[in-house]
Design a protein around this motif. Sequence first.
Motif, mmCIF file in Angstrom:
data_model
loop_
_atom_site.group_PDB
_atom_site.id
_atom_site.type_symbol
_atom_site.label_atom_id
_atom_site.label_comp_id
_atom_site.label_asym_id
_atom_site.label_seq_id
_atom_site.Cartn_x
_atom_site.Cartn_y
_atom_site.Cartn_z
ATOM 1 N N GLN A 69 0.741 -1.323 -0.107
ATOM 2 C CA GLN A 69 0.062 -0.031 -0.059
ATOM 3 C C GLN A 69 0.886 1.174 0.141
ATOM 4 O OE1 GLN A 69 -2.510 -0.373 3.321
ATOM 5 N NE2 GLN A 69 -3.882 -1.995 2.461
ATOM 6 N N TYR A 70 1.687 1.494 1.150
ATOM 7 C CA TYR A 70 2.924 2.372 0.967
ATOM 8 C C TYR A 70 3.564 2.770 -0.402
ATOM 9 C CZ TYR A 70 2.769 3.050 6.000
ATOM 10 O OH TYR A 70 2.361 3.228 7.323
ATOM 11 N N LEU A 71 4.175 1.641 -1.101
ATOM 12 C CA LEU A 71 4.736 1.886 -2.455
ATOM 13 C C LEU A 71 3.587 2.010 -3.443
ATOM 14 C CD1 LEU A 71 7.078 -1.305 -2.025
ATOM 15 C CD2 LEU A 71 7.761 1.020 -1.560
ATOM 16 N N ALA A 72 2.447 1.884 -3.512
ATOM 17 C CA ALA A 72 1.525 1.898 -4.472
ATOM 18 C C ALA A 72 1.118 3.514 -4.259
ATOM 19 C CB ALA A 72 0.188 1.162 -4.332
ATOM 20 N N LEU A 73 1.137 4.075 -3.224
ATOM 21 C CA LEU A 73 0.773 5.344 -2.776
ATOM 22 C C LEU A 73 1.943 6.386 -3.294
ATOM 23 C CD1 LEU A 73 -1.329 7.464 -1.400
ATOM 24 C CD2 LEU A 73 0.239 7.373 0.698
ATOM 25 N N MET A 74 3.155 5.749 -3.205
ATOM 26 C CA MET A 74 4.140 6.788 -3.610
ATOM 27 C C MET A 74 4.245 6.900 -4.980
ATOM 28 S SD MET A 74 6.753 5.342 -0.384
ATOM 29 C CE MET A 74 8.370 6.403 -1.033
ATOM 30 N N ALA A 75 4.268 5.569 -5.684
ATOM 31 C CA ALA A 75 4.291 5.506 -7.186
ATOM 32 C C ALA A 75 3.101 6.347 -7.721
ATOM 33 C CB ALA A 75 4.070 3.983 -7.605
ATOM 34 N N LYS A 76 1.710 6.324 -7.033
ATOM 35 C CA LYS A 76 0.719 7.336 -7.831
ATOM 36 C C LYS A 76 1.023 8.657 -7.560
ATOM 37 C CE LYS A 76 -4.167 7.977 -7.085
ATOM 38 N NZ LYS A 76 -4.588 8.884 -5.970
ATOM 39 N N ALA A 77 1.860 8.960 -6.543
ATOM 40 C CA ALA A 77 2.319 10.464 -6.297
ATOM 41 C C ALA A 77 3.440 10.625 -7.110
ATOM 42 C CB ALA A 77 2.587 10.612 -4.719
ATOM 43 N N GLY A 78 4.117 9.755 -7.759
ATOM 44 C CA GLY A 78 4.960 9.807 -8.751
ATOM 45 C C GLY A 78 6.683 9.798 -8.244
ATOM 46 N N LEU A 79 6.593 9.562 -6.869
ATOM 47 C CA LEU A 79 7.736 9.513 -6.144
ATOM 48 C C LEU A 79 8.600 8.073 -6.447
ATOM 49 C CD1 LEU A 79 6.471 10.569 -2.885
ATOM 50 C CD2 LEU A 79 8.205 11.898 -4.287
ATOM 51 N N LEU A 80 8.029 7.188 -6.921
ATOM 52 C CA LEU A 80 8.492 6.112 -7.281
ATOM 53 C C LEU A 80 8.313 5.578 -8.705
ATOM 54 C CD1 LEU A 80 8.004 3.785 -3.984
ATOM 55 C CD2 LEU A 80 10.159 5.218 -4.776
ATOM 56 N N ILE A 81 8.866 4.817 -9.338
ATOM 57 C CA ILE A 81 8.624 3.968 -10.620
ATOM 58 C C ILE A 81 8.737 2.485 -10.316
ATOM 59 C CG2 ILE A 81 9.464 3.667 -12.784
ATOM 60 C CD1 ILE A 81 11.061 6.539 -12.697
ATOM 61 N N PRO A 82 7.619 1.889 -10.652
ATOM 62 C CA PRO A 82 7.484 0.293 -10.315
ATOM 63 C C PRO A 82 7.768 -0.172 -11.758
ATOM 64 C CG PRO A 82 5.262 1.441 -10.693
ATOM 65 C CD PRO A 82 6.229 2.452 -10.813
ATOM 66 N N THR A 83 8.423 -1.321 -11.575
ATOM 67 C CA THR A 83 8.979 -2.265 -12.907
ATOM 68 C C THR A 83 8.452 -3.747 -12.509
ATOM 69 O OG1 THR A 83 10.627 -0.768 -13.249
ATOM 70 C CG2 THR A 83 10.680 -3.219 -14.498
ATOM 71 N N ARG A 84 7.703 -4.226 -13.328
ATOM 72 C CA ARG A 84 7.427 -5.816 -13.232
ATOM 73 C C ARG A 84 8.194 -6.747 -13.934
ATOM 74 N NH1 ARG A 84 3.586 -7.938 -9.637
ATOM 75 N NH2 ARG A 84 2.643 -9.723 -10.634
ATOM 76 N N LEU A 85 8.798 -7.498 -13.091
ATOM 77 C CA LEU A 85 9.623 -8.646 -13.689
ATOM 78 C C LEU A 85 9.197 -9.955 -13.241
ATOM 79 C CD1 LEU A 85 13.128 -6.987 -13.293
ATOM 80 C CD2 LEU A 85 11.912 -7.131 -15.575
ATOM 81 N N GLY A 86 8.550 -10.700 -14.293
ATOM 82 C CA GLY A 86 7.936 -11.902 -13.821
ATOM 83 C C GLY A 86 6.813 -11.618 -12.682
ATOM 84 N N TYR A 91 10.867 -1.420 -7.155
ATOM 85 C CA TYR A 91 10.438 -0.014 -7.043
ATOM 86 C C TYR A 91 11.775 0.883 -7.147
ATOM 87 C CZ TYR A 91 5.916 -0.705 -6.374
ATOM 88 O OH TYR A 91 4.393 -1.033 -6.457
ATOM 89 N N ARG A 92 11.972 1.794 -7.896
ATOM 90 C CA ARG A 92 13.099 2.904 -7.693
ATOM 91 C C ARG A 92 12.622 4.248 -7.753
ATOM 92 N NH1 ARG A 92 14.114 4.793 -13.351
ATOM 93 N NH2 ARG A 92 12.969 3.596 -14.560
ATOM 94 N N ARG A 93 13.388 5.091 -7.248
ATOM 95 C CA ARG A 93 12.982 6.253 -6.923
ATOM 96 C C ARG A 93 13.010 7.186 -8.592
ATOM 97 N NH1 ARG A 93 15.763 9.833 -2.398
ATOM 98 N NH2 ARG A 93 16.526 11.059 -4.197
ATOM 99 N N ASN A 94 11.913 8.187 -8.478
ATOM 100 C CA ASN A 94 11.644 8.861 -9.681
ATOM 101 C C ASN A 94 12.603 10.175 -9.557
ATOM 102 O OD1 ASN A 94 10.861 10.407 -11.717
ATOM 103 N ND2 ASN A 94 8.838 9.839 -11.585
ATOM 104 N N GLU A 95 13.901 10.308 -9.911
ATOM 105 C CA GLU A 95 14.640 11.361 -9.597
ATOM 106 C C GLU A 95 14.230 12.598 -10.327
ATOM 107 O OE1 GLU A 95 16.766 11.115 -7.342
ATOM 108 O OE2 GLU A 95 17.022 9.209 -7.174
ATOM 109 N N GLU A 96 13.480 12.339 -11.524
ATOM 110 C CA GLU A 96 13.180 13.588 -12.355
ATOM 111 C C GLU A 96 12.018 14.275 -11.087
ATOM 112 O OE1 GLU A 96 10.444 14.382 -16.146
ATOM 113 O OE2 GLU A 96 12.316 13.138 -16.352
#
Length: 109
Positions: A69-86, A91-96
Amino acid sequence: MESIDLEMIDVFKALANETRVKILKLLKEPEVHFGCENTKFPEAKPSEVGVCVGQITEKIDMNQSTMSQYLALMAKAGLLIPTRLGKWTYYRRNEEKIQQISQYISQDM
């Protein structure tokens, strides 16, 4: 209110939690905090694709559901970039976006 202001409200909501701020700090240097290799996908470097939810959960010592839930909220706010592998999500930071937030605070607030 300008649209950027509404967008920033979501960012500030995401940052209004000590654990979420800690996650961002840990992901700033993923190799230092989580190691240099992903166990499931050795070719995927943490600095490029991010860190697996399970690794973050283990480091923070939190249950997987709350962490997701925390990671999804942060991704929705644009702070994190999710990448699905398998079947795993990394998750990584959205430096931009983080740079935009810094500029917004210094110039518009």
